[in-house]
Design a protein around this motif. Structure first.
Motif, PDB file in Angstrom:
ATOM      1  N   ASP A 128      11.109  34.162 -18.546  1.00 56.40           N
ATOM      2  CA  ASP A 128      12.482  34.578 -18.801  1.00 56.40           C
ATOM      3  C   ASP A 128      12.737  34.520 -20.304  1.00 56.40           C
ATOM      4  O   ASP A 128      12.140  33.716 -21.018  1.00 56.40           O
ATOM      5  N   SER A 129      13.632  35.369 -20.794  1.00 59.50           N
ATOM      6  CA  SER A 129      13.885  35.425 -22.230  1.00 59.50           C
ATOM      7  C   SER A 129      15.241  34.823 -22.572  1.00 59.50           C
ATOM      8  O   SER A 129      16.185  34.890 -21.791  1.00 59.50           O
ATOM      9  N   ASN A 159      13.928  37.542 -15.530  1.00 57.33           N
ATOM     10  CA  ASN A 159      12.981  38.659 -15.580  1.00 57.33           C
ATOM     11  C   ASN A 159      13.018  39.514 -14.321  1.00 57.33           C
ATOM     12  O   ASN A 159      12.231  40.438 -14.177  1.00 57.33           O
ATOM     13  N   TYR A 204      19.676  32.222 -20.516  1.00 58.49           N
ATOM     14  CA  TYR A 204      18.425  32.982 -20.433  1.00 58.49           C
ATOM     15  C   TYR A 204      18.658  34.215 -19.592  1.00 58.49           C
ATOM     16  O   TYR A 204      19.497  34.221 -18.693  1.00 58.49           O
TER      17      TYR A 204
END
Length: 70
Positions: free
Chosen positions: A50-51, A40, A37
């Motif tokens: 979070d991406s 952020n 991930y």
């Protein structure tokens, strides 16, 4: 969906042999996944903010599967 998060570790840049403290034990003979991930910016892991890290060349999520020993 991969399931519940067992642990997280903040890693700054390319690394290998990362240790991740787990929140609970794994089960023998089960398959688990490690997924990257992108933070952020707050330094804390959060599935909602979070991406998922996506490989630029393939467009796929960066995931590695492993199976625990029996």
């Amino acid at each position: 969906a991969l399931g519940n998060v067992l642990g997280a570790a903040l890693v700054g840049g390319p690394r290998s042999n990362i240790s991740v403290p787990l929140l609970r034990a794994t089960e023998p003979g089960q398959t688990y996944a490690v997924e990257l991930y992108r933070d952020n910016g707050d330094g804390q892991f959060d599935l909602t903010t979070d991406s998922v890290y996506v490989d630029f060349d393939t467009g796929t999520r960066v995931v590695a599967y492993f199976k625990t020993t029996e």
